[in-house]
Motif scaffolding. Structure first.
Motif, PDB file in Angstrom:
ATOM      1  N   VAL A  27       0.824  -1.201   0.000  1.00  0.00           N
ATOM      2  CA  VAL A  27       0.000   0.000   0.000  1.00  0.00           C
ATOM      3  C   VAL A  27       0.865   1.261   0.000  1.00  0.00           C
ATOM      4  CG1 VAL A  27      -0.131   0.012   2.526  1.00  0.00           C
ATOM      5  CG2 VAL A  27      -1.962   1.090   1.219  1.00  0.00           C
ATOM      6  N   ARG A  28       0.358   2.326  -0.605  1.00  0.00           N
ATOM      7  CA  ARG A  28       1.003   3.640  -0.542  1.00  0.00           C
ATOM      8  C   ARG A  28       0.600   4.350   0.747  1.00  0.00           C
ATOM      9  NH1 ARG A  28      -1.147   6.402  -5.938  1.00  0.00           N
ATOM     10  NH2 ARG A  28      -3.069   5.707  -4.922  1.00  0.00           N
ATOM     11  N   PHE A  29       1.359   5.387   1.100  1.00  0.00           N
ATOM     12  CA  PHE A  29       0.999   6.192   2.269  1.00  0.00           C
ATOM     13  C   PHE A  29      -0.450   6.672   2.184  1.00  0.00           C
ATOM     14  CE2 PHE A  29       5.608   7.945   2.927  1.00  0.00           C
ATOM     15  CZ  PHE A  29       5.996   6.703   3.393  1.00  0.00           C
ATOM     16  N   SER A  30      -0.839   7.172   1.011  1.00  0.00           N
ATOM     17  CA  SER A  30      -2.150   7.803   0.865  1.00  0.00           C
ATOM     18  C   SER A  30      -3.314   6.833   1.010  1.00  0.00           C
ATOM     19  CB  SER A  30      -2.236   8.518  -0.487  1.00  0.00           C
ATOM     20  OG  SER A  30      -1.946   7.635  -1.552  1.00  0.00           O
ATOM     21  N   ASP A  31      -3.050   5.534   0.966  1.00  0.00           N
ATOM     22  CA  ASP A  31      -4.111   4.529   1.096  1.00  0.00           C
ATOM     23  C   ASP A  31      -4.031   3.757   2.409  1.00  0.00           C
ATOM     24  OD1 ASP A  31      -5.120   5.097  -1.502  1.00  0.00           O
ATOM     25  OD2 ASP A  31      -3.542   3.861  -2.385  1.00  0.00           O
ATOM     26  N   LEU A  32      -3.216   4.229   3.342  1.00  0.00           N
ATOM     27  CA  LEU A  32      -2.948   3.473   4.567  1.00  0.00           C
ATOM     28  C   LEU A  32      -4.089   3.492   5.588  1.00  0.00           C
ATOM     29  CD1 LEU A  32       0.798   4.261   5.338  1.00  0.00           C
ATOM     30  CD2 LEU A  32      -0.219   1.981   5.264  1.00  0.00           C
ATOM     31  N   HIS A  33      -4.892   4.509   5.575  1.00  0.00           N
ATOM     32  CA  HIS A  33      -5.829   4.738   6.688  1.00  0.00           C
ATOM     33  C   HIS A  33      -6.673   3.513   7.015  1.00  0.00           C
ATOM     34  CE1 HIS A  33      -9.269   6.334   8.944  1.00  0.00           C
ATOM     35  NE2 HIS A  33      -8.410   7.238   9.375  1.00  0.00           N
TER      36      HIS A  33
END
Length: 275
Positions: free
Chosen positions: A72-78
């Protein structure tokens, strides 16, 4: 495949892993930091956008119940993370990625002009072959402070009219023609193209916000960077967010670490406690 994680001792000392704590390594890589946290009893979620890093993480996941792997990328981590006691972010390109010619990160090795860390929508080749000359110049200046951005962009556009630019050495030769210096003339261009290709600064800003939202009160965030632009973003984030910084100045690698791992010489570590 060799890789020496930077600030390994400092990271473990700051995060203080124990069996009751759960951590996330947002940049798993080859797992040096994550494995150290595991060896001290912590539970770890290892995340990486790089498919090769994720494959290494899956191997570790099969070996212990205390580790989970996420591609996963940072922007999709939540949506992939629970509440956490500590988070590590080791920003930028890894030495493993640089050393692999087929990834296209290095002007010292011939390979396809890719520079993709993973989960990308375009490559560095797309930028140099399709973007407008002004957009290329602006990218080089914005992401690498390249003072020759206009002339380099003009050279790139002129060269691609004769032949599509597809390899790292092709691009490096276009940039370097007739230029010499202590630093390779293509250094800043390659840095800027890599940052643009991977939306690194946007991803960093989003990743920091997600880290803040997922940390428990009293949880610790450790961020390692290698470039001044990244460090400025990190410094401003800590100053303007709900974090207590024990040391306002960054931690620098010791002389012993630099001696054993020359790539650590430009590294900076900042950390804070969520309040």
């Amino acid at each position: 495949m060799s890789h020496i994680p930077v600030f390994l001792k400092e990271t473990v000392q700051i995060l203080r892993p124990s069996p009751s704590k759960i951590f996330a390594d947002f940049t798993f890589g080859l797992g040096g930091h994550a494995k150290s946290l595991l060896s001290c009893g912590g539970r770890v979620i290892g995340c990486d956008r790089d498919i090769n890093a994720y494959k290494h993480a899956r191997i570790l996941e099969a070996q212990t119940q205390n580790f989970k792997a996420k591609h996963v990328r940072f922007s999709d981590l939540h949506d992939h993370l629970p509440s956490l006691d500590g988070i590590l972010m080791d920003i930028g390109v890894s030495s493993v990625q640089i050393d692999q010619a087929d990834r296209g990160f290095s002007f010292m090795r011939d390979g396809p002009l890719s520079m993709q860390m993973g989960i990308n929508s375009f490559s560095a080749a797309d930028i140099v072959n399709q973007w407008d000359e002004n957009d290329i110049a602006d990218t080089l200046y914005l992401y690498a402070d390249e003072v020759r951005s206009r002339s380099i962009a003009k050279r790139i556009v002129e060269a691609r009219q004769n032949k599509k630019i597809t390899t790292t050495l092709e691009l490096a030769n276009i940039i370097s023609r007739g230029k010499k210096g202590k630093i390779h003339p293509a250094t800043k261009t390659f840095q800027a193209l890599r940052i643009a290709t991977n939306s690194e600064l946007d991803e960093l800003c989003i990743g920091l916000q997600i880290a803040s939202s997922k940390l428990k009160i009293g949880g610790k965030l450790v961020v390692i960077s290698f470039h001044s632009t990244e460090d400025k973003i990190i410094k401003n984030f800590f100053r303007n967010s709900r974090f207590l910084m024990k040391k306002p100045q960054p931690v620098f690698p010791s002389s012993e670490e630099v001696k054993s791992n020359v790539r650590s010489r430009s590294a900076k570590l900042r950390w804070g406690i969520k309040i």
